[in-house]
Design a protein around this motif. Structure first.
Motif, PDB file in Angstrom:
ATOM      1  N   MET A   1       6.116   1.675  -6.125  1.00 12.41           N
ATOM      2  CA  MET A   1       7.200   2.320  -5.395  1.00 12.41           C
ATOM      3  C   MET A   1       8.076   1.252  -4.756  1.00 12.41           C
ATOM      4  O   MET A   1       7.565   0.304  -4.156  1.00 12.41           O
ATOM      5  N   THR A   2       9.378   1.356  -4.876  1.00 11.56           N
ATOM      6  CA  THR A   2      10.300   0.367  -4.333  1.00 11.56           C
ATOM      7  C   THR A   2      10.190   0.324  -2.806  1.00 11.56           C
ATOM      8  O   THR A   2      10.321   1.349  -2.140  1.00 11.56           O
ATOM      9  N   PRO A   3       9.964  -0.876  -2.234  1.00 12.29           N
ATOM     10  CA  PRO A   3       9.836  -0.985  -0.773  1.00 12.29           C
ATOM     11  C   PRO A   3      11.195  -1.036  -0.093  1.00 12.29           C
ATOM     12  O   PRO A   3      11.742  -2.097   0.183  1.00 12.29           O
ATOM     13  N   TYR A   4      11.767   0.143   0.165  1.00  7.72           N
ATOM     14  CA  TYR A   4      13.094   0.188   0.781  1.00  7.72           C
ATOM     15  C   TYR A   4      13.067  -0.411   2.175  1.00  7.72           C
ATOM     16  O   TYR A   4      12.116  -0.260   2.922  1.00  7.72           O
ATOM     17  N   ASP A   5      14.137  -1.082   2.511  1.00  9.54           N
ATOM     18  CA  ASP A   5      14.269  -1.768   3.788  1.00  9.54           C
ATOM     19  C   ASP A   5      14.279  -0.756   4.938  1.00  9.54           C
ATOM     20  O   ASP A   5      14.888   0.296   4.841  1.00  9.54           O
ATOM     21  N   ALA A   6      13.587  -1.095   6.024  1.00 10.88           N
ATOM     22  CA  ALA A   6      13.634  -0.252   7.222  1.00 10.88           C
ATOM     23  C   ALA A   6      13.886  -1.101   8.453  1.00 10.88           C
ATOM     24  O   ALA A   6      13.562  -0.697   9.567  1.00 10.88           O
ATOM     25  N   LEU A  60      11.688  10.421  -1.459  1.00 15.21           N
ATOM     26  CA  LEU A  60      11.169  10.734  -0.137  1.00 15.21           C
ATOM     27  C   LEU A  60      10.980   9.461   0.682  1.00 15.21           C
ATOM     28  O   LEU A  60      11.323   9.413   1.868  1.00 15.21           O
ATOM     29  N   ASP A  61      10.441   8.430   0.055  1.00 14.54           N
ATOM     30  CA  ASP A  61      10.254   7.154   0.735  1.00 14.54           C
ATOM     31  C   ASP A  61      11.603   6.580   1.178  1.00 14.54           C
ATOM     32  O   ASP A  61      11.755   6.090   2.307  1.00 14.54           O
ATOM     33  N   ARG A  62      12.589   6.640   0.306  1.00 20.42           N
ATOM     34  CA  ARG A  62      13.886   6.050   0.636  1.00 20.42           C
ATOM     35  C   ARG A  62      14.534   6.743   1.827  1.00 20.42           C
ATOM     36  O   ARG A  62      15.073   6.090   2.724  1.00 20.42           O
ATOM     37  N   ILE A  63      14.506   8.079   1.839  1.00 17.07           N
ATOM     38  CA  ILE A  63      15.105   8.807   2.958  1.00 17.07           C
ATOM     39  C   ILE A  63      14.326   8.552   4.248  1.00 17.07           C
ATOM     40  O   ILE A  63      14.907   8.281   5.308  1.00 17.07           O
ATOM     41  N   GLY A  87      -0.054  12.515  -6.338  1.00 11.33           N
ATOM     42  CA  GLY A  87       0.373  11.165  -6.005  1.00 11.33           C
ATOM     43  C   GLY A  87       0.785  10.960  -4.567  1.00 11.33           C
ATOM     44  O   GLY A  87       1.307   9.892  -4.217  1.00 11.33           O
ATOM     45  N   VAL A  88       0.547  11.947  -3.691  1.00 13.80           N
ATOM     46  CA  VAL A  88       1.067  11.863  -2.322  1.00 13.80           C
ATOM     47  C   VAL A  88       0.484  10.678  -1.557  1.00 13.80           C
ATOM     48  O   VAL A  88       1.134  10.117  -0.668  1.00 13.80           O
ATOM     49  N   MET A  89      -0.725  10.242  -1.918  1.00  8.86           N
ATOM     50  CA  MET A  89      -1.292   9.106  -1.200  1.00  8.86           C
ATOM     51  C   MET A  89      -0.484   7.839  -1.446  1.00  8.86           C
ATOM     52  O   MET A  89      -0.450   6.947  -0.587  1.00  8.86           O
ATOM     53  N   GLY A  90       0.210   7.764  -2.568  1.00  6.08           N
ATOM     54  CA  GLY A  90       1.094   6.629  -2.804  1.00  6.08           C
ATOM     55  C   GLY A  90       2.223   6.594  -1.791  1.00  6.08           C
ATOM     56  O   GLY A  90       2.669   5.514  -1.374  1.00  6.08           O
ATOM     57  N   LEU A  91       2.698   7.778  -1.367  1.00  2.80           N
ATOM     58  CA  LEU A  91       3.740   7.854  -0.349  1.00  2.80           C
ATOM     59  C   LEU A  91       3.199   7.379   0.995  1.00  2.80           C
ATOM     60  O   LEU A  91       3.841   6.583   1.696  1.00  2.80           O
ATOM     61  N   PHE A  92       2.022   7.850   1.380  1.00  6.40           N
ATOM     62  CA  PHE A  92       1.413   7.395   2.632  1.00  6.40           C
ATOM     63  C   PHE A  92       1.220   5.881   2.611  1.00  6.40           C
ATOM     64  O   PHE A  92       1.545   5.188   3.583  1.00  6.40           O
ATOM     65  N   GLU A  93       0.679   5.387   1.525  1.00  3.64           N
ATOM     66  CA  GLU A  93       0.394   3.955   1.442  1.00  3.64           C
ATOM     67  C   GLU A  93       1.677   3.130   1.467  1.00  3.64           C
ATOM     68  O   GLU A  93       1.718   2.037   2.042  1.00  3.64           O
ATOM     69  N   GLY A  94       2.750   3.667   0.851  1.00  2.87           N
ATOM     70  CA  GLY A  94       4.023   2.971   0.892  1.00  2.87           C
ATOM     71  C   GLY A  94       4.640   2.973   2.281  1.00  2.87           C
ATOM     72  O   GLY A  94       5.103   1.937   2.774  1.00  2.87           O
ATOM     73  N   LEU A 123      -6.441   8.306   3.942  1.00  6.91           N
ATOM     74  CA  LEU A 123      -5.454   8.487   5.003  1.00  6.91           C
ATOM     75  C   LEU A 123      -5.698   7.481   6.125  1.00  6.91           C
ATOM     76  O   LEU A 123      -4.759   6.843   6.628  1.00  6.91           O
ATOM     77  N   ALA A 124      -6.943   7.339   6.524  1.00 11.26           N
ATOM     78  CA  ALA A 124      -7.278   6.367   7.567  1.00 11.26           C
ATOM     79  C   ALA A 124      -6.929   4.949   7.125  1.00 11.26           C
ATOM     80  O   ALA A 124      -6.389   4.156   7.904  1.00 11.26           O
ATOM     81  N   ASP A 125      -7.205   4.634   5.874  1.00 10.43           N
ATOM     82  CA  ASP A 125      -6.895   3.294   5.353  1.00 10.43           C
ATOM     83  C   ASP A 125      -5.385   3.031   5.348  1.00 10.43           C
ATOM     84  O   ASP A 125      -4.952   1.876   5.447  1.00 10.43           O
ATOM     85  N   ALA A 126      -4.574   4.100   5.227  1.00 10.27           N
ATOM     86  CA  ALA A 126      -3.113   3.953   5.204  1.00 10.27           C
ATOM     87  C   ALA A 126      -2.517   3.860   6.609  1.00 10.27           C
ATOM     88  O   ALA A 126      -1.300   3.768   6.751  1.00 10.27           O
ATOM     89  N   GLY A 127      -3.365   3.912   7.620  1.00  8.45           N
ATOM     90  CA  GLY A 127      -2.873   3.762   8.983  1.00  8.45           C
ATOM     91  C   GLY A 127      -2.678   5.049   9.742  1.00  8.45           C
ATOM     92  O   GLY A 127      -2.193   5.037  10.879  1.00  8.45           O
ATOM     93  N   VAL A 128      -3.040   6.175   9.132  1.00  8.08           N
ATOM     94  CA  VAL A 128      -2.977   7.452   9.849  1.00  8.08           C
ATOM     95  C   VAL A 128      -4.088   7.463  10.904  1.00  8.08           C
ATOM     96  O   VAL A 128      -5.243   7.162  10.590  1.00  8.08           O
TER      97      VAL A 128
END
Length: 342
Positions: A1-6, A60-63, A87-94, A123-128
């Protein structure tokens, strides 16, 4: 997933609406689909969105990243049921990269709990750190009826798995006059006995469903008055970023929240906006305002174009909602909560 700037938008203020409220909290729906059919949330035979209308995980990640860039500090992933999205865990991890950078303070989700045994550890590993679990009753037969077929044991096992993974769990229950009103004290005791905070929510007039919400509406003012007849409730200044007002229950040692969109609205301090899974930005749960961010993205927008569209949408945030419960009245908004994002 592209790491959009934040990284913070240079020289730009945060997200401030036309009434001077600063938006720091975005709720992101990742799907309108759910593996339950709760009677106050969905019609029994829902028509779900075609895949092409739903934002990709990358979109979703970009927005979400654009909102973080504009000063949003809390992201809540919702649905439908977010954990049914492939694939939603990819969004959390990103999105967790924004926690690691310090741009984001909290990444969390609201879930019905049915898939937590599978995903709690990741989820816990992703920082939730904490999650909300929707649970309206501890009676298996009533749970099955309210959810049109759900298995209470699966949800309880999910809560246990989440706690075992180190997640803090808050239980959300919709107060329903004819179904769980008498059970609410037992549900509160149960939650507090497991180390979970508890929040009660008034039913909201969103979307056409088979049940008449007039019959089920229960004012939480009345619930609190009843609880105070045998418990000691003390107001506390706790804020979790949402609309709940919290008390501490001396007899259980736990915290209890009240979300009261009808009996006492919370619009004056609203810091929240919602993004649907189709890319529509709603700045008020109880109004039909909408900004189509999907169209902006799919027209080839730059990050700055996207930020400008978000600013314009937030600037138009209405002063408040006008939810009403009245017999035979149409819903305040036509969209279902499952489409809007819980």
């Amino acid at each position: 997933m592209t790491p959009y700037d934040a990284s913070p938008a240079q020289g730009q203020p945060g997200l401030i609406d036309g009434f001077g409220r600063t938006v720091t909290y975005l709720r992101v729906s990742v799907t309108d689909r759910c593996d339950l059919r709760c009677v106050y949330c969905m019609a029994e035979h829902m028509t779900f969105l075609p895949k092409a209308e739903v934002l990709t995980l990358e979109e979703l990640d970009r927005i979400a990243s654009a909102f973080v860039r504009l000063g949003v500090k809390k992201l809540r992933i919702t649905g439908g049921e977010p954990l049914v999205r492939k694939g939603v865990m990819g969004l959390f991890e990103g999105l967790s990269r924004h926690l690691q950078s310090g741009a984001l303070s909290e990444l969390t989700l609201t879930t019905n709990g049915t898939r937590l045994t599978e995903f709690a550890g990741r989820l816990a590993d992703a920082g939730v750190k904490r999650i909300n679990v929707s649970l309206d009753t501890l009676k298996p037969d009533l749970f099955r009826r309210l959810t049109r077929g759900g298995d209470l044991a699966k949800v309880v096992a999910g809560i246990e798995a989440a706690q075992a993974a180190g997640l803090k769990v808050k239980i959300n229950a919709v107060a329903l006059k004819d179904d769980n009103a008498e059970e609410l004290p037992d549900l509160i005791r149960w939650a507090h006995g497991r180390g979970c905070d508890m929040t009660l929510i008034e039913t909201m007039p969103m979307g056409e469903v088979e049940a008449d919400r007039t019959d089920q509406y229960l004012s939480l003012k009345d619930v609190r008055r009843e609880l105070e007849s045998y418990w000691t409730l003390s107001d506390i200044p706790l804020s979790t970023g949402g609309p709940a007002r919290y008390v501490e229950v001396a007899e259980t040692g736990g915290r209890l929240g009240f979300i009261t969109p009808l009996s006492h609205n919370f619009c004056e301090a609203c810091n929240r906006v919602r993004l649907t899974c189709t890319g529509t930005l709603h700045t008020c749960l109880g109004q039909e305002d909408a900004t189509d961010l999907r169209a902006v993205l799919r027209a080839g927008a730059s990050d700055e174009d996207l930020i400008e569209a978000i600013r314009l949408g937030v600037d138009a945030k209405p002063k408040g909602h006008d939810f009403k419960i009245a017999r035979a009245a149409a819903p305040a908004v036509a969209r279902h909560m499952s489409t809007t994002g819980g």
